[in-house]
Design a protein around this motif. Structure first.
Motif, PDB file in Angstrom:
ATOM      1  N   GLY A   1       0.827  -1.193   0.000  1.00  0.00           N
ATOM      2  CA  GLY A   1       0.000   0.000   0.000  1.00  0.00           C
ATOM      3  C   GLY A   1       0.869   1.253   0.000  1.00  0.00           C
ATOM      4  O   GLY A   1       2.080   1.183   0.227  1.00  0.00           O
ATOM      5  N   GLY A   2       0.228   2.358  -0.227  1.00  0.00           N
ATOM      6  CA  GLY A   2       0.954   3.637  -0.294  1.00  0.00           C
ATOM      7  C   GLY A   2       0.147   4.554  -1.170  1.00  0.00           C
ATOM      8  O   GLY A   2      -1.052   4.693  -0.976  1.00  0.00           O
ATOM      9  N   GLU A   3       0.770   5.114  -2.150  1.00  0.00           N
ATOM     10  CA  GLU A   3       0.059   6.002  -3.078  1.00  0.00           C
ATOM     11  C   GLU A   3       0.316   5.498  -4.494  1.00  0.00           C
ATOM     12  O   GLU A   3       1.441   5.566  -4.991  1.00  0.00           O
ATOM     13  CB  GLU A   3       0.565   7.430  -2.875  1.00  0.00           C
ATOM     14  N   SER A   4      -0.738   4.983  -5.115  1.00  0.00           N
ATOM     15  CA  SER A   4      -0.547   4.289  -6.388  1.00  0.00           C
ATOM     16  C   SER A   4      -0.027   5.199  -7.503  1.00  0.00           C
ATOM     17  O   SER A   4       0.773   4.757  -8.336  1.00  0.00           O
ATOM     18  CB  SER A   4      -1.845   3.615  -6.818  1.00  0.00           C
TER      19      SER A   4
ATOM     20  N   CYS B   1      -4.004  -2.698  -1.193  1.00  0.00           N
ATOM     21  CA  CYS B   1      -4.418  -1.299  -1.277  1.00  0.00           C
ATOM     22  C   CYS B   1      -3.891  -0.621  -2.544  1.00  0.00           C
ATOM     23  O   CYS B   1      -4.361  -0.934  -3.636  1.00  0.00           O
ATOM     24  CB  CYS B   1      -4.001  -0.581  -0.001  1.00  0.00           C
ATOM     25  N   ALA B   2      -2.916   0.275  -2.441  1.00  0.00           N
ATOM     26  CA  ALA B   2      -2.389   0.914  -3.656  1.00  0.00           C
ATOM     27  C   ALA B   2      -1.906  -0.147  -4.658  1.00  0.00           C
ATOM     28  O   ALA B   2      -2.008   0.039  -5.876  1.00  0.00           O
ATOM     29  CB  ALA B   2      -1.244   1.858  -3.297  1.00  0.00           C
TER      30      ALA B   2
ATOM     31  N   ILE C   1      -4.637  -1.219  -6.806  1.00  0.00           N
ATOM     32  CA  ILE C   1      -4.933  -0.213  -7.839  1.00  0.00           C
ATOM     33  C   ILE C   1      -3.933  -0.337  -8.994  1.00  0.00           C
ATOM     34  O   ILE C   1      -4.303  -0.261 -10.166  1.00  0.00           O
ATOM     35  CB  ILE C   1      -4.899   1.205  -7.225  1.00  0.00           C
TER      36      ILE C   1
ATOM     37  N   ARG D   1     -10.940   4.270  -6.443  1.00  0.00           N
ATOM     38  CA  ARG D   1      -9.946   4.731  -5.466  1.00  0.00           C
ATOM     39  C   ARG D   1     -10.603   5.579  -4.379  1.00  0.00           C
ATOM     40  O   ARG D   1     -11.606   6.225  -4.622  1.00  0.00           O
ATOM     41  CB  ARG D   1      -8.888   5.610  -6.137  1.00  0.00           C
ATOM     42  N   ASN D   2      -9.968   5.617  -3.215  1.00  0.00           N
ATOM     43  CA  ASN D   2     -10.408   6.466  -2.093  1.00  0.00           C
ATOM     44  C   ASN D   2     -11.928   6.434  -1.997  1.00  0.00           C
ATOM     45  O   ASN D   2     -12.604   7.454  -1.987  1.00  0.00           O
ATOM     46  CB  ASN D   2      -9.910   7.903  -2.302  1.00  0.00           C
TER      47      ASN D   2
ATOM     48  N   ILE E   1      -7.239   1.889   4.868  1.00  0.00           N
ATOM     49  CA  ILE E   1      -6.697   3.252   4.936  1.00  0.00           C
ATOM     50  C   ILE E   1      -6.840   3.891   3.559  1.00  0.00           C
ATOM     51  O   ILE E   1      -6.155   3.501   2.607  1.00  0.00           O
ATOM     52  CB  ILE E   1      -5.204   3.243   5.347  1.00  0.00           C
ATOM     53  N   ARG E   2      -7.740   4.865   3.481  1.00  0.00           N
ATOM     54  CA  ARG E   2      -8.010   5.494   2.181  1.00  0.00           C
ATOM     55  C   ARG E   2      -8.049   4.437   1.064  1.00  0.00           C
ATOM     56  O   ARG E   2      -7.403   4.553   0.024  1.00  0.00           O
ATOM     57  CB  ARG E   2      -6.951   6.564   1.873  1.00  0.00           C
TER      58      ARG E   2
ATOM     59  N   HIS F   1      -5.052  -3.693   4.527  1.00  0.00           N
ATOM     60  CA  HIS F   1      -3.616  -3.871   4.810  1.00  0.00           C
ATOM     61  C   HIS F   1      -3.383  -5.061   5.740  1.00  0.00           C
ATOM     62  O   HIS F   1      -3.233  -4.862   6.946  1.00  0.00           O
ATOM     63  CB  HIS F   1      -3.079  -2.611   5.501  1.00  0.00           C
TER      64      HIS F   1
HETATM   65  N1  GLN Z   1      -5.497   5.920  -1.633  1.00  0.00           N
HETATM   66  C1  GLN Z   1      -4.294   5.286  -2.058  1.00  0.00           C
HETATM   67  C2  GLN Z   1      -4.171   5.267  -3.570  1.00  0.00           C
HETATM   68  O1  GLN Z   1      -5.049   5.680  -4.242  1.00  0.00           O
HETATM   69  C3  GLN Z   1      -4.208   3.889  -1.521  1.00  0.00           C
HETATM   70  C4  GLN Z   1      -4.138   3.949  -0.035  1.00  0.00           C
HETATM   71  C5  GLN Z   1      -3.328   2.867   0.599  1.00  0.00           C
HETATM   72  O2  GLN Z   1      -2.559   2.143  -0.055  1.00  0.00           O
HETATM   73  N2  GLN Z   1      -3.441   2.765   1.893  1.00  0.00           N
HETATM   74  O3  GLN Z   1      -3.157   4.857  -4.080  1.00  0.00           O
END
Ligand code: GLN
Length: 202
Positions: free
Chosen positions: A46-49, A79-80, A83, A110-111, A137-138, A179
């Motif tokens: 996870g993180g920010e895709s 998560c990310a 995506i 997403r989100n 998480i988001r 996660h």
């Molecule tokens: N919101 C993030 C994204 O769009 C994913 C969040 C997460 O990995 N915890 O990439």
């Protein structure tokens, strides 16, 4: 058995800790050179895709990893990571469309839970595993999986929370909106390692 963890951004260290606690070795993928190493499975954390996808392109890692996944390398994506694998991203798209692997035949949003619910916990069944704790998480969720993928048996819905699909499998790709590396329950990682082991010659 060696598991490679994409370590460009996000929650990669937690995955490594969990994989090591289950007795497998880990390497980090940080640059194109790392992709020449041997590994039997891959974790996309996870993180920010959008950031991860951009870095994968800039560092010249994208095409090789995409090919490895298409060739059947087992992947656990959270998560990310989910995506990054998805073939269709719904709603806001602020990254380059060509920085997503597109190897998982699902539409993701997403989100997707709105501001109030951007982070929450749940406990729900994962097919073949049982009830597991889930930290969102988001998080994204899967709007739908391709009908042909489902009909062929290559695709499977693994988990649903509040009527939303939060876990899927397609061939050797396992993707979860939450996660699993942030909760003490290790069964999702263990199931992934079992899948890797099943296709790794001794
Ligand atoms: N919101 C993030 C994204 O769009 C994913 C969040 C997460 O990995 N915890 O990439």
């Amino acid at each position: 058995m060696i598991i490679a963890v994409l370590a460009l951004q996000g929650a990669f260290a937690e995955h490594e800790k969990m994989i090591r606690s289950l007795g497998a070795d880990c390497i980090e993928l940080r640059q194109a050179e790392d992709l020449k190493k041997h590994y039997d499975g891959l974790i996309l954390p996870g993180g920010e895709s959008t950031v991860q996808g951009k870095l994968l392109r800039e560092l010249g890692m994208f095409d090789t990893i995409k090919k490895q996944i298409e060739d059947g390398l087992p992947v656990l994506a959270t998560c990310a990571g989910m995506i990054l694998l998805a073939s269709v991203i719904d709603g806001q798209i602020d990254g380059q469309p060509d920085s997503y692997f597109g190897t998982l035949p699902v539409r993701v949003r997403r989100n997707a839970y709105g501001r109030q619910l951007s982070s929450f916990h749940a406990k729900a069944d994962v097919a073949g595993i049982g009830a597991v704790p889930m930290t969102f998480i988001r998080a994204p969720y899967v709007v739908e999986m391709d009908k042909d993928a489902l009909a062929s048996g290559n695709g499977q819905i693994l988990a649903v929370v509040n009527n939303r699909i939060v876990g899927v499998r397609y061939k050797n790709q396992f993707a979860f909106a939450f996660h699993p590396e942030l909760d003490p329950d290790t069964r999702i990682h263990q199931a992934f390692l079992n899948c890797v082991k099943a296709r790794t010659p001794d």
